[in-house]
Scaffold this motif. Structure first.
Motif, short mmCIF file in Angstrom:
data_model
loop_
_atom_site.label_atom_id
_atom_site.label_comp_id
_atom_site.label_asym_id
_atom_site.label_seq_id
_atom_site.Cartn_x
_atom_site.Cartn_y
_atom_site.Cartn_z
N UNK A 112 -41.85 33.31 -21.90
CA UNK A 112 -43.13 32.82 -21.38
C UNK A 112 -42.84 31.80 -20.29
N UNK A 113 -43.28 32.11 -19.09
CA UNK A 113 -43.11 31.19 -17.97
C UNK A 113 -44.40 31.19 -17.16
N UNK A 114 -44.98 30.03 -17.00
CA UNK A 114 -46.21 29.92 -16.21
C UNK A 114 -45.97 28.97 -15.06
N UNK A 115 -46.69 29.20 -13.97
CA UNK A 115 -46.50 28.39 -12.77
C UNK A 115 -47.20 27.06 -12.90
N UNK A 145 -38.81 34.21 -27.38
CA UNK A 145 -37.42 33.87 -27.13
C UNK A 145 -37.28 32.55 -26.38
N UNK A 146 -38.03 32.41 -25.28
CA UNK A 146 -37.93 31.19 -24.47
C UNK A 146 -39.29 30.82 -23.90
N UNK A 147 -39.62 29.53 -23.99
CA UNK A 147 -40.83 29.00 -23.37
C UNK A 147 -40.41 28.05 -22.26
N UNK A 179 -39.97 24.22 -24.36
CA UNK A 179 -40.27 22.91 -23.79
C UNK A 179 -41.67 22.49 -24.23
N UNK A 180 -42.70 22.97 -23.62
CA UNK A 180 -44.06 22.55 -23.97
C UNK A 180 -44.62 23.46 -25.07
N UNK A 206 -36.52 21.20 -25.89
CA UNK A 206 -36.12 20.48 -24.68
C UNK A 206 -37.35 19.92 -23.97
N UNK A 207 -38.05 18.99 -24.63
CA UNK A 207 -39.28 18.51 -24.02
C UNK A 207 -39.79 17.27 -24.72
#
Length: 276
Positions: A112-115, A145-147, A179-180, A206-207
């Motif tokens: 999950x990756x948001x701008x 898996x990864x945020x 992270x978030x 990591x956040x």
């Protein structure tokens, strides 16, 4: 034996604008929609489970390990990589997801990756992922898996009871790397194995923007290397985070260590409802 195949079926949108997923074929069709969005764009629509989904049967043994004798016949799941919307399980479960890969981000939702321009929080709610197997390199988990998000990803009223293994990195019951993250009213019961960072809930946090409320883990956690970053809740916690009513089973964890993100409880306390 040859792996099973499926013809994906594109789910229809309801009057609320959300895709309704009622069958395994529609789940795979939805996954294709997510993974086929254009370059540098994200899938921001919503989806709802209309029924329990069984992708494969008896993926795990009674001991919670991979059913290797039948694994050659399992239908493989391709993790969704560009999801940035809302997935509402509506109290249903997805069982039998099978990801056995040499790649990263083996999970229901791989990445999950948001701008920085994202306005809506990514949400996964009211969903159980059970009898499933997720194996890969690093950042492996049952849910995500990864945020790596500019806005918090909310996971609420969810549970995982699956086998998670990262052969070269972080592994977590819900998220491999986060992270978030806002995680509420959720628990993990599946076994987790990582190489360097393994956690019953999150492998690597990591956040400063993470929060856990009413969360517990009863799954075993271990690593395949000598590391101190194998914990019942968060394997490696980079920064202080908010946590309230977070618990873990205090016996049976291979690392045997305490976790500052939670409070140890006995099997008897869990069975008597001290954790609810």
């Amino acid at each position: 034996a040859a792996a099973a195949t499926i013809t994906p079926g594109v789910p229809e949108k309801g009057s609320d604008g959300c895709y309704g997923i009622s069958t395994t074929a529609e789940l795979y069709g939805f996954g294709m929609l997510v993974n086929n969005v254009g370059y540098n764009t994200y899938f921001t629509d919503c989806a709802k489970l209309m029924a329990d989904i069984v992708v494969n049967e008896n993926v795990l043994t009674d001991e919670g390990e991979l059913n290797e004798e039948a694994s050659g016949d399992f239908l493989n799941w391709t993790p969704m990589q560009k999801f940035a919307g809302k997935f509402d399980g509506q109290g249903h479960t997805i069982s039998g997801l099978y990801v056995n890969s040499m790649s990263n981000y083996s999970a229901f939702i791989g990445y999950i990756q948001t701008s920085a321009f994202s306005k809506d929080t990514v949400v996964i709610q009211d969903l159980g992922i059970v009898d499933s197997y997720f194996y890969g390199s690093y950042n492996i988990a049952a849910f995500v898996g990864m945020i790596n998000s500019s806005s918090p990803v909310r996971i609420e009223n969810c549970f995982a009871d699956s086998r998670v293994i990262a052969y070269d990195g972080s592994a977590g019951g819900f998220v491999g790397f986060a992270d978030k993250l806002l995680l509420k009213n959720s628990y993990n019961a599946g076994a987790i194995t990582g190489t360097d960072r393994a956690g019953g809930i999150v492998g690597y946090m990591d956040s400063y923007s993470a929060e856990m409320v009413n969360v517990f883990n009863v799954g075993k956690v271990n690593t395949t290397s000598e590391t101190i970053y194998a914990k019942p809740i968060v394997g490696y916690n980079w920064s202080p985070n908010i946590h309230e009513n977070v618990f873990y089973l205090g016996t049976g964890l291979d690392d045997g260590g305490k976790d500052s993100m939670g409070v140890a409880m006995s099997q008897e306390q869990f069975e008597k409802g001290a954790v609810a």
